[in-house]
Design an enzyme around this catalytic site. Sequence first.
Site, PDB file in Angstrom:
ATOM      1  CD  GLN A 135       0.362   2.412   4.823  1.00 34.79           C
ATOM      2  OE1 GLN A 135      -0.703   2.643   5.401  1.00 34.79           O
ATOM      3  NE2 GLN A 135       0.592   2.779   3.584  1.00 34.79           N
ATOM      4  CG  PHE A 136       1.547   1.656  10.429  1.00 31.68           C
ATOM      5  CD1 PHE A 136       2.373   2.315  11.331  1.00 31.68           C
ATOM      6  CD2 PHE A 136       1.070   2.354   9.334  1.00 31.68           C
ATOM      7  CE1 PHE A 136       2.706   3.644  11.148  1.00 31.68           C
ATOM      8  CE2 PHE A 136       1.404   3.687   9.138  1.00 31.68           C
ATOM      9  CZ  PHE A 136       2.229   4.334  10.048  1.00 31.68           C
ATOM     10  CG  ASP A 137       3.160  -1.923  14.481  1.00 26.41           C
ATOM     11  OD1 ASP A 137       2.055  -1.351  14.336  1.00 26.41           O
ATOM     12  OD2 ASP A 137       4.127  -1.374  15.039  1.00 26.41           O
ATOM     13  CG  HIS A 184      -0.844   4.047  13.231  1.00 27.02           C
ATOM     14  ND1 HIS A 184      -2.197   3.919  13.390  1.00 27.02           N
ATOM     15  CD2 HIS A 184      -0.630   4.436  11.943  1.00 27.02           C
ATOM     16  CE1 HIS A 184      -2.801   4.241  12.250  1.00 27.02           C
ATOM     17  NE2 HIS A 184      -1.878   4.546  11.362  1.00 27.02           N
ATOM     18  CG  PHE A 212      -2.078  -1.161   9.192  1.00 28.09           C
ATOM     19  CD1 PHE A 212      -2.665  -0.824  10.404  1.00 28.09           C
ATOM     20  CD2 PHE A 212      -1.882  -0.153   8.263  1.00 28.09           C
ATOM     21  CE1 PHE A 212      -3.049   0.483  10.689  1.00 28.09           C
ATOM     22  CE2 PHE A 212      -2.261   1.148   8.525  1.00 28.09           C
ATOM     23  CZ  PHE A 212      -2.836   1.469   9.742  1.00 28.09           C
ATOM     24  CB  SER A 213       1.151  -7.253   9.774  1.00 28.38           C
ATOM     25  OG  SER A 213       1.249  -7.563  11.159  1.00 28.38           O
ATOM     26  CE1 TYR A 214      -0.306  -8.194  14.813  1.00 22.96           C
ATOM     27  CE2 TYR A 214      -1.924  -6.669  15.687  1.00 22.96           C
ATOM     28  CZ  TYR A 214      -0.664  -7.228  15.739  1.00 22.96           C
ATOM     29  OH  TYR A 214       0.225  -6.831  16.694  1.00 22.96           O
ATOM     30  N   PRO A 215      -4.476  -8.699   9.570  1.00 26.49           N
ATOM     31  CG  PRO A 215      -5.865  -6.983   8.811  1.00 26.49           C
ATOM     32  CD  PRO A 215      -4.584  -7.231   9.550  1.00 26.49           C
ATOM     33  CD  GLU A 272      -3.505  -4.479   5.412  1.00 23.56           C
ATOM     34  OE1 GLU A 272      -3.222  -3.270   5.382  1.00 23.56           O
ATOM     35  OE2 GLU A 272      -4.679  -4.924   5.457  1.00 23.56           O
ATOM     36  CD  GLU A 325      -2.497  -1.439   2.599  1.00 27.33           C
ATOM     37  OE1 GLU A 325      -2.413  -0.539   3.459  1.00 27.33           O
ATOM     38  OE2 GLU A 325      -3.055  -2.533   2.810  1.00 27.33           O
TER      39      GLU A 325
END
Length: 324
Positions: free
Chosen positions: A82-84, A129, A86-89, A60, A29
């Site tokens: 993009q952010f820590d 974030h 945000f990686s969970y999905p 993601e 992204e």
Amino acid sequence: MAEWTMSGALNRALWDALVDDPRVLVFGEDVGISGGVFRVTDGLQAEFGAARVFDTPISEAAIAGAAVGLCFAGWRPVIELQFDAFSYPALEQVIDHVAKMRMRTRGRVDLPITIRIPSFGGIKGKEHHGESPETYYVHTAGLKVVVPSSPLDAYRLLRRAVADPDPVVVLEPKARYWGKETGDLTADGPGIGEGRVLRDGDDLTVVAYGTMVARSLDAATVLADRGVGARVLDLRSLSPLDEDLLARCARETGRVVVVHEAPRTLGMGAEVAARVMELAFDSLAAPVGRVTGWDAPYPPASLEDGYLPSVDRIVDAALAAVTY
């Protein structure tokens, strides 16, 4: 020798990887036109074109899943989540497919995926974030996980990750993106699976990674003024872990304190303490200490300083170890 920020060193690592291997792709992204939130991909699309450096939809899971398919077609994807938080999905794709596909195909398909994730706190970001996701990835067999603490080592680790036949998660400390270091960028030196001692000392070993390495070095300076020699070990690689170096430092100093900003329960400190107990129990003069974040959701910006391990907390843990 040039002066590099971590953001600039990572950018150069991607640039060099794209030059060296036409199979390397960079996507995620906002990594193309805008050059990424932290400017790590700045200028790459203009130089290499939108076929090799490109933006993706805000999904993601799709980014990680597309990387798996591209590996089947012979590409070497470098993806940015993009952010820590945000990686969970993408965890379902990463855990079920990225980490397992090589074994599932009995080695017929390599998964040379590099997953870049801006991680950890220290920038007083908004909710989602500032997270410490390392335990999820370290616990997942089939993944390698690295965390640079300085610009030159960030270049080295990212180049090694892109060249690796296995999937590598690169957790980039956001608070260190603008930290500077002078030197030559090279992939030579300690690789994935190797730690490094950044400061020597005989009284105890302070083990850290990412942003907490600089904070541990500051604590070691304070301890030196109090007559305590603290050795600072930068893990760099969380999976695989450099057991030999960890055991040697534990045996030589007899005391170990682990520092990380993730919550205490089941954090990397617990794993390091277990390994030290297994490998160097007879040499220990004190229990392994842990200085960590709290067992609570990551706080808002106004409370961040009270959440993250401070120099004072590291110093107190070290003094408790040497006076045990």
